[in-house]
Scaffold this motif. Sequence first.
Motif, PDB file in Angstrom:
ATOM      1  N   ILE A 230       1.030  -0.847   0.234  1.00  0.00           N
ATOM      2  CA  ILE A 230      -0.284   0.044  -0.229  1.00  0.00           C
ATOM      3  C   ILE A 230       1.049   1.147  -0.259  1.00  0.00           C
ATOM      4  O   ILE A 230       2.077   2.008   0.807  1.00  0.00           O
ATOM      5  CB  ILE A 230      -0.797   0.034   0.790  1.00  0.00           C
ATOM      6  CG1 ILE A 230      -1.987  -1.120   1.095  1.00  0.00           C
ATOM      7  CG2 ILE A 230      -1.394   0.892   1.050  1.00  0.00           C
ATOM      8  CD1 ILE A 230      -2.673  -1.338   2.230  1.00  0.00           C
ATOM      9  N   SER A 231       0.860   1.834  -1.409  1.00  0.00           N
ATOM     10  CA  SER A 231       2.038   3.646  -1.279  1.00  0.00           C
ATOM     11  C   SER A 231       0.898   4.712  -0.830  1.00  0.00           C
ATOM     12  O   SER A 231       0.008   4.594  -1.632  1.00  0.00           O
ATOM     13  CB  SER A 231       2.014   3.142  -2.156  1.00  0.00           C
ATOM     14  OG  SER A 231       3.025   2.322  -2.321  1.00  0.00           O
ATOM     15  N   LEU A 232       1.506   5.216   0.389  1.00  0.00           N
ATOM     16  CA  LEU A 232       0.628   7.084   0.151  1.00  0.00           C
ATOM     17  C   LEU A 232       1.585   7.856  -0.513  1.00  0.00           C
ATOM     18  O   LEU A 232       3.023   8.020   0.164  1.00  0.00           O
ATOM     19  CB  LEU A 232      -0.116   7.016   1.691  1.00  0.00           C
ATOM     20  CG  LEU A 232      -0.757   5.499   2.438  1.00  0.00           C
ATOM     21  CD1 LEU A 232      -0.785   6.373   3.140  1.00  0.00           C
ATOM     22  CD2 LEU A 232      -1.956   5.708   1.895  1.00  0.00           C
ATOM     23  N   ASP A 233       1.307   8.291  -1.434  1.00  0.00           N
ATOM     24  CA  ASP A 233       1.855   9.242  -2.258  1.00  0.00           C
ATOM     25  C   ASP A 233       1.294  10.258  -2.205  1.00  0.00           C
ATOM     26  O   ASP A 233       0.564  10.198  -3.052  1.00  0.00           O
ATOM     27  CB  ASP A 233       2.289   8.523  -3.766  1.00  0.00           C
ATOM     28  CG  ASP A 233       4.048   9.500  -4.649  1.00  0.00           C
ATOM     29  OD1 ASP A 233       4.061  10.169  -4.313  1.00  0.00           O
ATOM     30  OD2 ASP A 233       4.058   8.951  -5.423  1.00  0.00           O
ATOM     31  N   ALA A 234       1.998  11.262  -1.692  1.00  0.00           N
ATOM     32  CA  ALA A 234       1.634  12.884  -1.517  1.00  0.00           C
ATOM     33  C   ALA A 234       2.526  13.443  -1.168  1.00  0.00           C
ATOM     34  O   ALA A 234       3.504  13.224  -0.045  1.00  0.00           O
ATOM     35  CB  ALA A 234       0.432  12.750  -1.107  1.00  0.00           C
ATOM     36  N   ASN A 235       2.817  14.956  -1.079  1.00  0.00           N
ATOM     37  CA  ASN A 235       3.292  16.101  -0.520  1.00  0.00           C
ATOM     38  C   ASN A 235       3.532  15.774   0.057  1.00  0.00           C
ATOM     39  O   ASN A 235       4.528  15.971   1.701  1.00  0.00           O
ATOM     40  CB  ASN A 235       3.439  17.180  -1.358  1.00  0.00           C
ATOM     41  CG  ASN A 235       3.475  17.064  -3.018  1.00  0.00           C
ATOM     42  OD1 ASN A 235       4.374  16.301  -3.539  1.00  0.00           O
ATOM     43  ND2 ASN A 235       2.942  18.288  -3.728  1.00  0.00           N
ATOM     44  N   ASN A 236       2.385  15.615   1.474  1.00  0.00           N
ATOM     45  CA  ASN A 236       1.510  15.631   2.748  1.00  0.00           C
ATOM     46  C   ASN A 236       0.884  14.917   2.788  1.00  0.00           C
ATOM     47  O   ASN A 236      -0.380  14.486   2.352  1.00  0.00           O
ATOM     48  CB  ASN A 236       1.037  17.718   3.272  1.00  0.00           C
ATOM     49  CG  ASN A 236       2.265  18.111   2.610  1.00  0.00           C
ATOM     50  OD1 ASN A 236       3.338  18.389   2.916  1.00  0.00           O
ATOM     51  ND2 ASN A 236       1.281  19.733   1.894  1.00  0.00           N
ATOM     52  N   ILE A 237       1.140  14.189   4.188  1.00  0.00           N
ATOM     53  CA  ILE A 237       0.756  13.094   4.660  1.00  0.00           C
ATOM     54  C   ILE A 237      -0.064  13.589   6.079  1.00  0.00           C
ATOM     55  O   ILE A 237       0.002  13.229   6.358  1.00  0.00           O
ATOM     56  CB  ILE A 237       1.209  11.971   3.742  1.00  0.00           C
ATOM     57  CG1 ILE A 237       1.510  10.788   2.850  1.00  0.00           C
ATOM     58  CG2 ILE A 237      -0.417  10.732   5.279  1.00  0.00           C
ATOM     59  CD1 ILE A 237       2.079   9.830   2.965  1.00  0.00           C
ATOM     60  N   LYS A 238      -1.554  14.209   5.674  1.00  0.00           N
ATOM     61  CA  LYS A 238      -1.997  13.665   7.222  1.00  0.00           C
ATOM     62  C   LYS A 238      -2.745  12.696   8.052  1.00  0.00           C
ATOM     63  O   LYS A 238      -3.570  12.876   7.512  1.00  0.00           O
ATOM     64  CB  LYS A 238      -2.451  15.232   6.897  1.00  0.00           C
ATOM     65  CG  LYS A 238      -1.862  16.536   7.076  1.00  0.00           C
ATOM     66  CD  LYS A 238      -2.963  18.290   6.748  1.00  0.00           C
ATOM     67  CE  LYS A 238      -2.356  19.297   5.784  1.00  0.00           C
ATOM     68  NZ  LYS A 238      -2.966  19.927   6.487  1.00  0.00           N
ATOM     69  N   LEU A 239      -2.240  12.734   9.151  1.00  0.00           N
ATOM     70  CA  LEU A 239      -3.274  11.808  10.415  1.00  0.00           C
ATOM     71  C   LEU A 239      -3.668  12.930  11.760  1.00  0.00           C
ATOM     72  O   LEU A 239      -3.074  12.797  12.925  1.00  0.00           O
ATOM     73  CB  LEU A 239      -2.081  10.188  10.373  1.00  0.00           C
ATOM     74  CG  LEU A 239      -2.136   9.676   9.441  1.00  0.00           C
ATOM     75  CD1 LEU A 239      -1.268   8.824  10.072  1.00  0.00           C
ATOM     76  CD2 LEU A 239      -3.370   9.266   8.916  1.00  0.00           C
ATOM     77  N   PRO A 240      -4.450  13.334  11.562  1.00  0.00           N
ATOM     78  CA  PRO A 240      -4.742  14.413  12.915  1.00  0.00           C
ATOM     79  C   PRO A 240      -5.555  13.722  13.579  1.00  0.00           C
ATOM     80  O   PRO A 240      -5.464  14.991  14.463  1.00  0.00           O
ATOM     81  CB  PRO A 240      -6.091  15.467  11.859  1.00  0.00           C
ATOM     82  CG  PRO A 240      -6.689  14.674  10.400  1.00  0.00           C
ATOM     83  CD  PRO A 240      -5.725  14.101  10.778  1.00  0.00           C
ATOM     84  N   ARG A 241      -5.731  12.654  13.388  1.00  0.00           N
ATOM     85  CA  ARG A 241      -6.329  12.414  14.959  1.00  0.00           C
ATOM     86  C   ARG A 241      -6.256  11.085  14.976  1.00  0.00           C
ATOM     87  O   ARG A 241      -6.563  10.368  16.391  1.00  0.00           O
ATOM     88  CB  ARG A 241      -8.090  11.936  14.673  1.00  0.00           C
ATOM     89  CG  ARG A 241      -9.134  13.219  14.072  1.00  0.00           C
ATOM     90  CD  ARG A 241     -10.596  12.523  13.555  1.00  0.00           C
ATOM     91  NE  ARG A 241     -11.265  12.035  14.869  1.00  0.00           N
ATOM     92  CZ  ARG A 241     -12.210  11.507  14.447  1.00  0.00           C
ATOM     93  NH1 ARG A 241     -12.851  12.068  13.266  1.00  0.00           N
ATOM     94  NH2 ARG A 241     -13.032  11.283  15.409  1.00  0.00           N
ATOM     95  N   LEU A 242      -5.368  11.112  15.381  1.00  0.00           N
ATOM     96  CA  LEU A 242      -4.535   9.904  16.231  1.00  0.00           C
ATOM     97  C   LEU A 242      -4.401  10.093  17.362  1.00  0.00           C
ATOM     98  O   LEU A 242      -3.699  10.889  18.186  1.00  0.00           O
ATOM     99  CB  LEU A 242      -2.994   9.742  15.310  1.00  0.00           C
ATOM    100  CG  LEU A 242      -2.643   9.357  14.179  1.00  0.00           C
ATOM    101  CD1 LEU A 242      -0.967   9.223  13.645  1.00  0.00           C
ATOM    102  CD2 LEU A 242      -3.004   7.728  14.229  1.00  0.00           C
TER     103      LEU A 242
END
Length: 286
Positions: A230-242
């Motif tokens: 599984i690849s998450l390819d983006a300039n910004n990756i946000k996980l705000p509710r961890l």
Amino acid sequence: MTQEQCAHRNNVSQEPHVYKVGIYGWRKRCLYLFVLLLMVLILVNLALTIWILKVMNFTIDGMGHLRITEKGLKLEGDSEFLKPLYAKEIQSRPGSPLFLQSSKNVTVNILNSKNNVVTRLVAGSNGIEAHSKLLEVKSNTGKLLFSADEREVVVGADRLRVLGAEGAVFSNSIETPHIRADPFKELRLESPTRSLFMEAPKGVEINAEAGNLQATCRNEMTLESKDGEISLDANNIKLPRLPKGTYSAAGAKQKVFEVCVCPNGRLFLSPSGTGSTCQISSSVCL
């Protein structure tokens, strides 16, 4: 008897008898009256016949709006049929429309050689019903636009558009190579009370070229790859509710965290320090 009497008697017996032949008296008057009445009836009947011929417009070619031609019967104007009509072909005049009107419904039946109904088209006040083994709609060029039978429904147009506010509802599965919304319109796939599955043997691609892509669920969302990654390819990756760990060496002003992974795969944030603080904040994994 004297000689004179005998002679007179012989003269009387030799005179000829005259019989009157004919009708005389009241019988003659009745006969004349009957003949006069018969002549009056003949004249009245002839006048009525001429009047009917004039009103019904009887001619050599036909009657009224009905004309007899070499190709069949020709009706001009509005026509009303009180009994069933049997015809091989019904067509309007060139350049004029053909109207079929009924106070109840209009039914078209197609019979086979055994006089059994094989195809029926009923146009009534409640709608239009078609009973047939196969229903096809084709364009002027002969291209199949729509086809329906007991096994499947085929839409042969280049594009299928659903303009209803509620969209399209499918009770079972649907197979299509491409689902796309109109330009500047949103595409929404929703299953209000059940699950939504998208399957393809060579992959499923979800692409939003000029907008955002949002996936929302009420309970859990699982991203699983059995044989790949599984690849998450983006300039910004946000996980705000961890979730965040409780350890903080820099106090409340701590703004830098490290991402930690529990043994069960859960992610959480831990305040960064000179070394890893994931083990100190591992209480989140419990």
